[in-house]
Enzyme design. Structure first.
Site, PDB file in Angstrom:
ATOM      1  N   GLY A 151       2.655  -5.425   7.477  1.00  0.00           N
ATOM      2  CA  GLY A 151       1.784  -6.204   6.610  1.00  0.00           C
ATOM      3  C   GLY A 151       0.572  -6.674   7.384  1.00  0.00           C
ATOM      4  N   SER A 152      -0.023  -7.744   6.913  1.00  0.00           N
ATOM      5  CA  SER A 152      -1.272  -8.205   7.516  1.00  0.00           C
ATOM      6  C   SER A 152      -1.014  -8.939   8.839  1.00  0.00           C
ATOM      7  CB  SER A 152      -1.987  -9.145   6.541  1.00  0.00           C
ATOM      8  OG  SER A 152      -1.186 -10.289   6.339  1.00  0.00           O
ATOM      9  N   THR A 153      -2.042  -9.025   9.637  1.00  0.00           N
ATOM     10  CA  THR A 153      -1.933  -9.725  10.917  1.00  0.00           C
ATOM     11  C   THR A 153      -1.644 -11.204  10.684  1.00  0.00           C
ATOM     12  OG1 THR A 153      -3.340  -8.101  11.984  1.00  0.00           O
ATOM     13  CG2 THR A 153      -3.207 -10.260  13.046  1.00  0.00           C
ATOM     14  N   CYS A 187      -3.177   1.374   6.645  1.00  0.00           N
ATOM     15  CA  CYS A 187      -3.440   0.624   7.885  1.00  0.00           C
ATOM     16  C   CYS A 187      -4.203   1.474   8.882  1.00  0.00           C
ATOM     17  CB  CYS A 187      -2.137   0.133   8.486  1.00  0.00           C
ATOM     18  SG  CYS A 187      -0.926   1.441   8.718  1.00  0.00           S
ATOM     19  N   GLY A 190       1.917 -11.510   9.845  1.00  0.00           N
ATOM     20  CA  GLY A 190       2.665 -11.102  11.039  1.00  0.00           C
ATOM     21  C   GLY A 190       2.841 -12.247  12.025  1.00  0.00           C
ATOM     22  N   ASN A 235       0.809  -1.230   0.000  1.00  0.00           N
ATOM     23  CA  ASN A 235       0.000   0.000   0.000  1.00  0.00           C
ATOM     24  C   ASN A 235       0.839   1.276   0.000  1.00  0.00           C
ATOM     25  OD1 ASN A 235       0.751  -0.607   2.661  1.00  0.00           O
ATOM     26  ND2 ASN A 235      -0.982   0.513   3.498  1.00  0.00           N
TER      27      ASN A 235
HETATM   28  P1  NAD Z   1       0.896  -9.195   3.561  1.00  0.00           P
HETATM   29  O1  NAD Z   1       0.977  -9.622   4.977  1.00  0.00           O
HETATM   30  O2  NAD Z   1       0.201 -10.049   2.586  1.00  0.00           O
HETATM   31  O3  NAD Z   1       2.355  -8.965   2.962  1.00  0.00           O
HETATM   32  C1  NAD Z   1       3.273  -8.085   3.583  1.00  0.00           C
HETATM   33  C2  NAD Z   1       4.675  -8.491   3.181  1.00  0.00           C
HETATM   34  O4  NAD Z   1       4.988  -9.768   3.743  1.00  0.00           O
HETATM   35  C3  NAD Z   1       4.895  -8.632   1.686  1.00  0.00           C
HETATM   36  O5  NAD Z   1       6.177  -8.122   1.362  1.00  0.00           O
HETATM   37  C4  NAD Z   1       4.847 -10.139   1.491  1.00  0.00           C
HETATM   38  O6  NAD Z   1       5.554 -10.575   0.346  1.00  0.00           O
HETATM   39  C5  NAD Z   1       5.537 -10.612   2.749  1.00  0.00           C
HETATM   40  N1  NAD Z   1       5.292 -12.002   3.155  1.00  0.00           N
HETATM   41  C6  NAD Z   1       4.319 -12.838   2.736  1.00  0.00           C
HETATM   42  N2  NAD Z   1       4.417 -14.022   3.389  1.00  0.00           N
HETATM   43  C7  NAD Z   1       5.460 -13.914   4.238  1.00  0.00           C
HETATM   44  C8  NAD Z   1       6.042 -14.786   5.206  1.00  0.00           C
HETATM   45  N3  NAD Z   1       5.562 -16.007   5.437  1.00  0.00           N
HETATM   46  N4  NAD Z   1       7.091 -14.335   5.915  1.00  0.00           N
HETATM   47  C9  NAD Z   1       7.573 -13.091   5.720  1.00  0.00           C
HETATM   48  N5  NAD Z   1       7.063 -12.220   4.830  1.00  0.00           N
HETATM   49  C10 NAD Z   1       6.011 -12.624   4.097  1.00  0.00           C
HETATM   50  O7  NAD Z   1       0.267  -7.729   3.619  1.00  0.00           O
HETATM   51  P2  NAD Z   1      -0.201  -6.811   2.400  1.00  0.00           P
HETATM   52  O8  NAD Z   1      -1.456  -7.403   1.850  1.00  0.00           O
HETATM   53  O9  NAD Z   1       0.966  -6.562   1.512  1.00  0.00           O
HETATM   54  O10 NAD Z   1      -0.522  -5.440   3.139  1.00  0.00           O
HETATM   55  C11 NAD Z   1      -1.785  -5.110   3.640  1.00  0.00           C
HETATM   56  C12 NAD Z   1      -1.800  -5.267   5.152  1.00  0.00           C
HETATM   57  O11 NAD Z   1      -0.729  -4.520   5.728  1.00  0.00           O
HETATM   58  C13 NAD Z   1      -3.066  -4.728   5.778  1.00  0.00           C
HETATM   59  O12 NAD Z   1      -3.520  -5.617   6.772  1.00  0.00           O
HETATM   60  C14 NAD Z   1      -2.597  -3.427   6.428  1.00  0.00           C
HETATM   61  O13 NAD Z   1      -3.372  -2.999   7.513  1.00  0.00           O
HETATM   62  C15 NAD Z   1      -1.214  -3.780   6.832  1.00  0.00           C
HETATM   63  N6  NAD Z   1      -0.420  -2.571   7.034  1.00  0.00           N
HETATM   64  C16 NAD Z   1      -0.041  -2.226   8.317  1.00  0.00           C
HETATM   65  C17 NAD Z   1       0.658  -1.044   8.543  1.00  0.00           C
HETATM   66  C18 NAD Z   1       1.074  -0.620   9.932  1.00  0.00           C
HETATM   67  O14 NAD Z   1       1.950   0.218  10.054  1.00  0.00           O
HETATM   68  N7  NAD Z   1       0.501  -1.163  10.990  1.00  0.00           N
HETATM   69  C19 NAD Z   1       0.998  -0.224   7.464  1.00  0.00           C
HETATM   70  C20 NAD Z   1       0.599  -0.612   6.182  1.00  0.00           C
HETATM   71  C21 NAD Z   1      -0.104  -1.797   5.981  1.00  0.00           C
END
Ligand code: NAD
Length: 474
Positions: free
Chosen positions: A218-220, A274, A223, A144
């Site tokens: 990234g996503s929960t 987010c 995470g 994002n």
């Molecule tokens: P995602 O969790 O699908 O991916 C995030 C990153 O993790 C990507 O680079 C992905 O390739 C990588 N990834 C995927 N599988 C992995 C694994 N097993 N181990 C390590 N890395 C892995 O998230 P997304 O769909 O790219 O982003 C959207 C989400 O991010 C939403 O839930 C949003 O709320 C969250 N977000 C949080 C913040 C914050 O600061 N809290 C900021 C922006 C986005």
């Protein structure tokens, strides 16, 4: 489109394989990105390990290099912004802003004063707390806000003396790859490595034994996997995860003013933030006026290809996300919700969805209870303040939140009752580099930004000198 390569040990490295990157405004592939092999990942981590040996030793050299990197990013903001718009979808001015923000973060951390922490200095003892860097850090970013959120990690990591392997999302790898390239002659080789690849790459990076810290946004769901990988190696970890931010309007607020502020905070980046407002609670006596003002905002919004002048809202970044938002809205409508503005997926090509305002929604609908991460805002009435605070807090998320009121003191008192990393009053998504940002509950572990964000890239080292042999504590 130019070629895209990875930056490993200061060199530009092509992928042994590549994968297609789609422009969400057209739905068509427009470039190929390198798919980092296991041996290339090993090389990137080895380069970070090697560079760490000297990078950690000279703080003033680090500060100077970071300032040079900031100048370079700022100079490239327009050029690189065009690439970011094409892979991410956001309007050009907002894409260019990501590079300016990144430069701002580099300068903030390059110039941040970190006074010595001396706990005791008397005839009995001298005790100081040092903040030691950790080693090679994995920085993993979502699609994002790929570049600016990358520098929320890179800037404090580098200032603290760590080296970095930065891995963007496979949906948006290109601008980050270019950042690695333009900084390759500004930072010493191996200090900032940029690799791209399909999703298995993230898991390989977090499991790599030489990585000492994982900073993940990234996503929960992902995470949790990162936390498990970190636990295996006892790696330090910061997790910035999803949110479901409530905005609470109080009965003394002006409907037009709050609607404009809430709409902008819900829809910026097409709702893919987010800490966007994701559910809005309005007192019953103001409900009709606030909804009407939100509907006016939605109907006036200009949606389109982010490369076109005047566009305020681009497409959603990818097809799964478009399907998710459309599915949440249609499920809500099926359960009795009303689409007051927006609604259907806009005619293709591209992953466009109109800014949408939903009424007749209830707390148990998924569009309210879960993170939609898109331009569909549910608006819910409430009857009294304790009730609405309880409803706002009844979430497994706890990232941002806001109170909208004409009475600042009342706003402060209620803000303190919210379970969240941040509660704004009369605004939302105000994120200066000096203020810690993070989530509680399922929204994350640890914080970014400010001195707190710097400390997340360090371990504490106590130096304790006893001045009189035989003296005992205290
Ligand atoms: P995602 O969790 O699908 O991916 C995030 C990153 O993790 C990507 O680079 C992905 O390739 C990588 N990834 C995927 N599988 C992995 C694994 N097993 N181990 C390590 N890395 C892995 O998230 P997304 O769909 O790219 O982003 C959207 C989400 O991010 C939403 O839930 C949003 O709320 C969250 N977000 C949080 C913040 C914050 O600061 N809290 C900021 C922006 C986005």
């Amino acid at each position: 489109m130019p070629n895209f390569s990875m930056t490993i040990g200061g060199e530009q490295v092509a992928g042994e394989a590549t994968f297609a990157v789609i422009n969400p405004a057209t739905g068509q592939p427009f470039a190929e990105a390198p798919d980092c092999s296991t041996s290339q990942l090993d090389s990137a981590v080895a380069a970070a390990e090697k560079a760490y040996v000297s990078w950690r030793t000279d703080e003033s050299a680090r500060r100077e290099a970071m300032l040079r990197a900031a100048d370079r990013l700022e100079a490239e903001a327009e050029n690189l912004g065009r690439i970011l718009t094409q892979e991410q979808g956001k309007p050009l001015s907002q894409a260019a802003l990501e590079f300016t923000v990144s430069a701002y973060w580099l300068r903030y951390y390059a110039t941040l004063e970190t006074p010595a922490e001396v706990l005791q200095d008397d005839d009995k003892a001298y005790v100081e707390v040092l903040r030691q860097p950790l080693g090679p850090v994995a920085a993993i970013t979502p699609w994002n806000v790929p570049v600016a959120l990358g520098f929320w990690k890179v800037a404090p990591a580098l200032r603290a003396g760590n080296t970095v392997v930065l891995k963007p999302s496979p949906f948006t790898p290109l601008a980050t790859l270019k950042v690695g390239e333009v900084l390759a002659d500004v930072l010493p080789p191996g200090v900032l490595n940029v690799v791209s690849g399909l999703d298995p790459l993230g898991a390989k990076l977090t499991a790599h034994p030489a990585i000492r810290k994982i900073s993940f946004t990234g996503s929960t769901a992902t995470g949790r996997k990162v936390a498990i990988a970190a636990a295996e190696g006892l790696k330090r970890v910061t997790l910035e995860l999803g949110g479901n931010d409530p905005a609470i309007v109080l009965d003394d607020a002006d409907p037009q003013t709050v609607a404009a502020g809430i709409f902008a905070s819900a829809m910026v980046n097409t709702g893919q933030i987010c800490v966007a407002v994701k559910r809005t609670y309005v007192p019953r006596n103001l409900y009709g006026d606030v909804v009407a003002a939100l509907v006016d905002q939605a109907n006036a919004a200009k949606v389109g290809n982010g490369l076109e002048a005047g566009v305020e809202y681009g497409p959603l970044n990818n097809k799964p996300q478009l399907d998710r938002v459309a599915g949440l809205v249609s499920d809500a409508v099926g359960a009795g919700a009303t689409v007051a503005a927006g609604g259907p997926t806009l005619a293709g090509p591209g992953y466009f969805y109109a800014p949408t305002i939903l009424t007749d929604v209830t707390d148990d609908m998924a569009i309210v209870a879960e993170e939609q991460f898109g331009p569909a805002l549910p608006v819910l009435p409430y009857d009294d303040v304790p009730e609405v605070i309880a409803r706002a807090n009844a979430s497994h998320f706890g990232l941002g939140s806001s109170i909208w009121t004409g009475d600042p003191q009342r706003g402060l008192e209620l803000a303190r009752q919210i379970e969240a990393g941040t509660t704004w009053i009369n605004s939302h998504i105000v994120l200066p580099p000096s203020v810690p940002f993070g989530g509680v509950k399922s929204s994350g572990i640890g914080v970014e930004n400010g001195i707190w964000g710097l400390h997340e890239f360090t371990d504490v080292h106590v130096v304790h000198q006893i001045r009189a042999i035989g003296s005992s504590w205290p």
